[in-house]
Scaffold this active site. Sequence first.
Site, mmCIF file in Angstrom:
data_model
loop_
_atom_site.group_PDB
_atom_site.id
_atom_site.type_symbol
_atom_site.label_atom_id
_atom_site.label_comp_id
_atom_site.label_asym_id
_atom_site.label_seq_id
_atom_site.Cartn_x
_atom_site.Cartn_y
_atom_site.Cartn_z
ATOM 1 N N ASN A 248 14.564 19.097 -33.984
ATOM 2 C CA ASN A 248 14.399 20.503 -33.605
ATOM 3 C C ASN A 248 13.020 21.009 -34.009
ATOM 4 O OD1 ASN A 248 16.037 23.635 -34.198
ATOM 5 N ND2 ASN A 248 15.716 22.622 -32.259
ATOM 6 N N TYR B 18 0.827 -1.204 0.000
ATOM 7 C CA TYR B 18 0.000 0.000 0.000
ATOM 8 C C TYR B 18 0.863 1.258 0.000
ATOM 9 C CZ TYR B 18 -3.333 3.537 1.539
ATOM 10 O OH TYR B 18 -4.094 4.666 1.631
ATOM 11 N N GLY C 223 -5.895 5.237 -0.592
ATOM 12 C CA GLY C 223 -7.327 5.334 -0.354
ATOM 13 C C GLY C 223 -8.102 4.441 -1.289
ATOM 14 N N ARG D 96 -27.921 31.320 -14.170
ATOM 15 C CA ARG D 96 -28.218 32.565 -14.872
ATOM 16 C C ARG D 96 -27.031 33.053 -15.707
ATOM 17 N NH1 ARG D 96 -28.699 37.863 -11.496
ATOM 18 N NH2 ARG D 96 -29.051 36.295 -9.875
#
Length: 591
Positions: free
Chosen positions: A249, A119, A126, A340
Amino acid sequence: MPRFTVHVRDEWLTVPCKDATCSIKWLAFEALKRYIKNKPDNGGIQHIKDVHFVVRRCQGLGLLDNDDTIEDVLEDNDFVELGNITNMVYMFILMTEVWKGLYMIKVSGFMMDFNIVVYGITTGFGKFARTVIPVSKLKYIYPLSPERTRMLLALRINVLAKGYSGVSLETLHRMIQAFNASCLSYVPEKGTVGASGDLAPLSHLALGLMGEGKMWSPKSGWADAKYVLEAHGLKPISLKPKEGLALINGTQMITSLGAEAVERAEAIARQADIIAALTLEVLKGTTKAFDSDIHELRPHPGQKEVALRFRSLLDSDHHPSEIAESHRFCDRVQDAYTMRCCPQVHGIVNDTIEFVKKIINTEINSATDNPMVFAERGETISGGNFHGEYPAKALDYLAIGVHELASISERRIERLCNPSLSELPAFLVNEGGLNSGFMIAHCTAAALVSENKVLCHPSSIDSLSTSAATEDHVSMGGWAARKALRVVEHVEQVLAIELLAACQGIEFLRPLRTTTPLEKVYDLVRATVKPWIKDRFMAPDIEAVHRLLVDQKVTGEKNSETILTKTNIPEHPSYFLSHFVCNTNFLKHDF
């Protein structure tokens, strides 16, 4: 016959599959058989039938179940990783007989040698604790995907074909042949400072074409470049004077990733208007804020376009809405800004994308290497067209602009989930408490928006002197392009969550119907994702709707025009001089 590329420890192996109904376990064992075939000690695997492993897709890092059928979880030419490869018999003996005093304890390299899951070291954290990070990925830089490398090669060909780089027709022909055969070099995604051009990634691009390093093709998977070219009947490039510099390049790494970012930003911006309109319907908003006369008083093109799209989607004589009719005489005067002000907020995103698109288009169709060869003048002149400041600044601006779609979307998701604002059940689910509904989905959206705020910090304001102070100002354009892409992907994911939430909100307003266009959007989502009756694993739903957005299914107007295909690229490189016009839609197509 579909093929899959499987990564076993430090080797990439191509596994053909005659029957797509075979299981992931079958694919893994086929890869293991190929892995141990040429190993003198069988690769340390004593009994293949007793081997334990985990399987995941390289793209997205998703774990696969051994019993899944290949056709259900993989697509042709997918990349798969085998991790945590251990011999179960050995582990069983160790666990059941150590108590008998038959073993001594010794610290060894077993953990990393056998890819044991640890882990936080070989997994994520998590929720991602089950996502295995292979040891190879802990120490190596990720390569570009074949699709992105294909774009990089296409743009490099375009630059060289302009005739100012000093390369031979033979070299250009061989690059075109490699492109047409999808023979694509291993190119690390990191390592460019964006001046003098994208030297490091373009060097890797050239390396594969020269028969060195690694290369990928659909026919071979990952293998030594010389063998991949040979398998396609192609010869490696043999460099002539000036050609080494000419191949490495330029700004094609920045612009190839930047073009994808622009295209995806443009697509999600259109769909964001539709998703926001659906949310407005669910929250019983008013259409008055989209009146055309309002927007003529502040006539920014993007703002007017978004207002027009809202008017075409929402309640009107042409498309009546039963939901809108149900609250026509309510006492609400105006809506929150997140509804809005969509024309004003979404509008500037559209205008930003248009601005950036023009710069990337110009950059794609420019000669950006150095020195430039002017045959008609008989001169070779050293300049600075390789400097990535133009696309770097533009892509920083793109990230800042498109992020706002996720920022305002997350606030609309909050309004949908909050019963005091939505008049709907908390978190859009019945039996709250027993069910959490969209609670954690909103957390995910908030986390992605927060991460975007950091990613939107401009990379092009930084510069570090390189090459013994000769290259004393650089653009950092490669990072600008990569993080712009990441911001766009986060925006897509947040809007996928809003679309899911808005469609869930519709369930609580039934039997009332919205407008015909928005009902079609609802039907599209429901053909992929079922309503949320009780809690279930939500990640597949978000991923499925995210895919709808990436594929531009919500607009229903995906442009199928392609500029580069297998059939319309003539062999002669002069095609590129007069006909290579940038249209980033070709990013979507397999060649």
